[in-house]
Design an enzyme around this catalytic site. Structure first.
Site, mmCIF file in Angstrom:
data_model
loop_
_atom_site.group_PDB
_atom_site.id
_atom_site.type_symbol
_atom_site.label_atom_id
_atom_site.label_comp_id
_atom_site.label_asym_id
_atom_site.label_seq_id
_atom_site.Cartn_x
_atom_site.Cartn_y
_atom_site.Cartn_z
ATOM 1 N N ASP A 27 44.505 -89.109 20.490
ATOM 2 C CA ASP A 27 44.884 -90.322 19.753
ATOM 3 C C ASP A 27 45.308 -90.026 18.323
ATOM 4 O O ASP A 27 45.087 -90.827 17.411
ATOM 5 C CB ASP A 27 43.721 -91.338 19.758
ATOM 6 N N HIS A 55 49.508 -93.563 24.772
ATOM 7 C CA HIS A 55 50.368 -93.264 23.617
ATOM 8 C C HIS A 55 51.045 -94.548 23.160
ATOM 9 O O HIS A 55 51.721 -95.204 23.948
ATOM 10 C CB HIS A 55 51.417 -92.221 24.000
HETATM 11 P P1 GDP Z 1 48.307 -90.689 20.848
HETATM 12 O O1 GDP Z 1 47.441 -90.809 22.044
HETATM 13 O O2 GDP Z 1 48.155 -89.384 20.151
HETATM 14 O O3 GDP Z 1 49.752 -91.020 21.113
HETATM 15 O O4 GDP Z 1 47.794 -91.791 19.807
HETATM 16 P P2 GDP Z 1 47.437 -93.335 20.138
HETATM 17 O O5 GDP Z 1 48.710 -94.086 20.247
HETATM 18 O O6 GDP Z 1 46.459 -93.435 21.238
HETATM 19 O O7 GDP Z 1 46.624 -93.727 18.827
HETATM 20 C C1 GDP Z 1 47.198 -93.666 17.568
HETATM 21 C C2 GDP Z 1 47.124 -95.084 16.937
HETATM 22 O O8 GDP Z 1 47.460 -95.017 15.586
HETATM 23 C C3 GDP Z 1 48.092 -96.066 17.545
HETATM 24 O O9 GDP Z 1 47.547 -97.349 17.478
HETATM 25 C C4 GDP Z 1 49.316 -95.954 16.626
HETATM 26 O O10 GDP Z 1 50.125 -97.113 16.635
HETATM 27 C C5 GDP Z 1 48.633 -95.760 15.303
HETATM 28 N N1 GDP Z 1 49.356 -94.970 14.309
HETATM 29 C C6 GDP Z 1 50.072 -93.836 14.481
HETATM 30 N N2 GDP Z 1 50.445 -93.319 13.281
HETATM 31 C C7 GDP Z 1 49.955 -94.149 12.336
HETATM 32 C C8 GDP Z 1 49.947 -94.128 10.907
HETATM 33 O O11 GDP Z 1 50.480 -93.235 10.264
HETATM 34 N N3 GDP Z 1 49.280 -95.151 10.280
HETATM 35 C C9 GDP Z 1 48.657 -96.158 10.953
HETATM 36 N N4 GDP Z 1 48.029 -97.103 10.265
HETATM 37 N N5 GDP Z 1 48.628 -96.198 12.314
HETATM 38 C C10 GDP Z 1 49.261 -95.206 12.985
HETATM 39 P P1 IMO Z 2 45.637 -89.225 24.375
HETATM 40 O O1 IMO Z 2 46.797 -88.559 25.066
HETATM 41 C C1 IMO Z 2 41.349 -89.582 23.574
HETATM 42 C C2 IMO Z 2 38.656 -87.897 26.621
HETATM 43 C C3 IMO Z 2 37.834 -88.973 27.298
HETATM 44 C C4 IMO Z 2 36.593 -88.178 27.659
HETATM 45 C C5 IMO Z 2 37.179 -86.807 28.032
HETATM 46 C C6 IMO Z 2 37.363 -86.589 29.518
HETATM 47 O O2 IMO Z 2 45.768 -90.706 24.296
HETATM 48 O O3 IMO Z 2 45.344 -88.567 23.073
HETATM 49 P P2 IMO Z 2 39.024 -87.617 31.322
HETATM 50 O O4 IMO Z 2 39.244 -89.047 31.758
HETATM 51 O O5 IMO Z 2 40.230 -86.949 30.800
HETATM 52 O O6 IMO Z 2 38.338 -86.805 32.382
HETATM 53 O O7 IMO Z 2 37.958 -87.732 30.102
HETATM 54 O O8 IMO Z 2 38.421 -86.721 27.389
HETATM 55 N N1 IMO Z 2 40.114 -88.147 26.629
HETATM 56 C C7 IMO Z 2 40.803 -88.663 25.611
HETATM 57 N N2 IMO Z 2 40.382 -89.135 24.411
HETATM 58 N N3 IMO Z 2 42.675 -89.567 23.876
HETATM 59 C C8 IMO Z 2 43.104 -89.089 25.060
HETATM 60 O O9 IMO Z 2 44.412 -88.971 25.365
HETATM 61 C C9 IMO Z 2 42.151 -88.627 26.005
HETATM 62 N N4 IMO Z 2 42.236 -88.105 27.234
HETATM 63 C C10 IMO Z 2 40.992 -87.810 27.604
HETATM 64 O O10 IMO Z 2 37.552 -90.039 26.414
HETATM 65 O O11 IMO Z 2 35.791 -87.998 26.526
HETATM 66 MG MG MG Z 3 45.948 -92.100 22.794
#
Ligand code: GDP
Ligand code: IMO
Ligand code: MG
Length: 444
Positions: A27, A55
């Site tokens: 994330d 994502h």
């Molecule tokens: P990913 O799994 O790595 O793609 O990340 P996620 O989308 O799960 O989580 C990142 C969160 O942070 C999302 O809600 C994005 O919209 C938000 N986000 C990403 N970059 C920024 C930033 O620079 N500032 C803020 N405030 N939010 C961001």
């Molecule tokens: P993105 O791509 C955050 C974590 C789960 C759990 C561990 C194993 O959005 O960054 P799983 O279901 O994969 O067997 O769970 O890994 N986990 C993540 N945490 N972002 C993710 O993906 C994750 N993918 C798996 O929360 O602790």
């Molecule tokens: Mg994510």
């Protein structure tokens, strides 16, 4: 094959690939970074994980959540490929395609690898049952998986005889032959772990799988050939990581990890790209740390600081909605990830979230059993015993969301970024100051 390291958008030459991977526990904002880079590439290939990923991509006042489809999909000229290393839940994928279509986003250029493995309902049941069993054993032993069937599906891939790949969805006879054996056997195994386990009905699983094949047939292709065609025409490929380095099956905080090699070390196997074609690695890191699920997290702040970060950063899971655990930036872990992945450039996200904190502690060392170290321990057992050593720097104030040039950031925010790149050992080339595509600072 790095032409010029000054541009985060083009770390690789034509005919080569560049990867974007997470440097922490997921994330980090990989979706946003991939969406930004994608227009310079001919194809975006996802190489690992499954619908455990979430994502988010934000533009035009709208937020889109993706789980399986690569984050380059918003650029209609770019080929989106779900690579061989992904485990695909076809029902989730069909739902995602439909949701995008409702939002007016085309998936005409989406392809799914015929080699990718299929996640079945019995994988998700097994995931949930194993989690429950673990949490009954001891409160701190559960992994806290997303229950998306990821571990059981990769286990079947390694077992081979119980695995089904995307290409099999197009062969009804083979599906009948395999699933009529696999489903009853899996029902017996799950009943042995949990007497109350809900059995799956083999015939309905077979019919469901045949339906998936019908719906996804036009998308299923030999993804390795597609990627090679891009290279043959001197195009560039962007490789999308899901999950992140500290969740890597081999190099993360084992056993509190996911079931694939989600660091850059998994890129080649999961996408079918030769190592010599890989020309650049962008590592995405938050300006602080978060973790979802179980496992050690040395800099965790289960207090008002953690709450401040969670609320400002909207730190709730894209996939499960769970509140994310929040804490200070762990530079020991970040430097480990930079070195392990061979990161060329860091994209530092969510810097705006930290505004308003008087002081920002940065973890620059670990004390383990009285001994001081700057090295990240190889498993969760030692990491659990870590006491973080902090260097405290001055915080910064103000709304950063409108800043577009590094020079325009408050001095203390710039110093925070410079401290990070010096300690981590890689330049910060991109800074996130908000979720929108536009809310980004590029540093030359
Ligand atoms: P990913 O799994 O790595 O793609 O990340 P996620 O989308 O799960 O989580 C990142 C969160 O942070 C999302 O809600 C994005 O919209 C938000 N986000 C990403 N970059 C920024 C930033 O620079 N500032 C803020 N405030 N939010 C961001
Ligand atoms: P993105 O791509 C955050 C974590 C789960 C759990 C561990 C194993 O959005 O960054 P799983 O279901 O994969 O067997 O769970 O890994 N986990 C993540 N945490 N972002 C993710 O993906 C994750 N993918 C798996 O929360 O602790
Ligand atoms: Mg994510």
């Amino acid at each position: 094959m790095r032409p010029d390291n000054s541009d985060v958008f083009e770390l690789c030459s034509p005919g080569h690939a560049q990867a974007v991977i997470g440097l922490q526990w997921g994330d980090e904002g990989k979706g946003k970074v991939i969406d930004l880079l994608a227009p310079r590439f001919q194809a975006v290939v996802r190489y690992n994980g499954g619908a455990n990923a979430g994502h988010s991509v934000v533009f035009g006042g709208k937020r889109h959540s993706l789980h399986l489809i690569p984050s380059g999909v918003f650029h209609p000229g770019v080929l989106s490929i779900i690579g061989n290393g992904v485990v695909v839940d076809p029902g989730a994928l069909i739902g995602e395609i439909e949701k995008l279509s409702v939002a007016g986003i085309t998936t005409n250029r989406l392809k799914v690898s015929s080699r990718a493995h299929v996640v079945f309902p019995y994988h998700k049941s097994e995931d949930a049952i194993r989690e429950r069993t673990l949490s009954e054993r001891a409160a701190d032993s559960s992994i806290g998986t997303t229950k998306r069937g990821i571990g059981p599906a990769y286990a079947d891939k390694a077992t081979r005889s119980t695995a089904i790949r995307m290409a099999d969805l197009l062969r009804p006879e083979r599906l009948r032959e395999l699933l009529s054996q696999i489903v009853p056997a899996r029902n017996r195994e799950l009943a042995a772990i949990d007497r109350d386990a809900e059995p799956c009905d083999a015939d309905s699983v077979i019919e469901q799988a045949i339906g998936w094949g019908r719906a996804l047939g036009p998308y299923i292709e030999d993804s390795v050939r597609l990627v090679q065609d891009v290279f043959a025409s001197n195009g560039r490929v962007l490789v999308e990581g899901a999950n992140a380095t500290l969740l890597d099956l081999d190099h993360g905080t084992f056993p509190f990890v996911t079931s694939s090699n989600c660091s850059a070390l998994g890129v080649c196997a999961g996408s079918g790209i030769a190592p010599r074609r890989l020309g650049g690695i962008v590592g995405v890191a938050k300006a602080y740390c978060t973790r979802v699920g179980g496992g050690p997290f040395p800099t965790e702040q289960a207090n008002e600081h953690g709450d401040y970060i969670r609320e400002r950063g909207r730190e709730y899971g894209t996939t499960t909605g769970r509140p994310r655990r929040c804490g200070w930036l762990d530079l020991v872990a970040l430097r480990y990830a930079v070195r392990l992945n061979g990161v060329d450039a860091i994209a530092l996200t969510l810097l705006d979230v930290l505004a308003g904190l008087e002081e920002l502690p940065l973890c620059v060392g670990y004390r383990i059993g009285g001994e001081l170290t700057e090295h990240f321990p190889p498993d969760a057992y030692d990491l659990r015993r870590v006491e973080p050593v902090y260097e405290r720097v001055r915080g910064f104030e103000g709304d950063l969301s409108g800043v577009r040039r590094f020079e325009d950031l408050p001095g203390d925010a710039r110093r925070y970024v410079e401290f990070i790149e010096t300690f981590a050992g890689a330049p910060v080339r991109m800074i996130g100051v908000g979720p929108d595509r536009e809310q980004t600072i590029i540093r030359g």
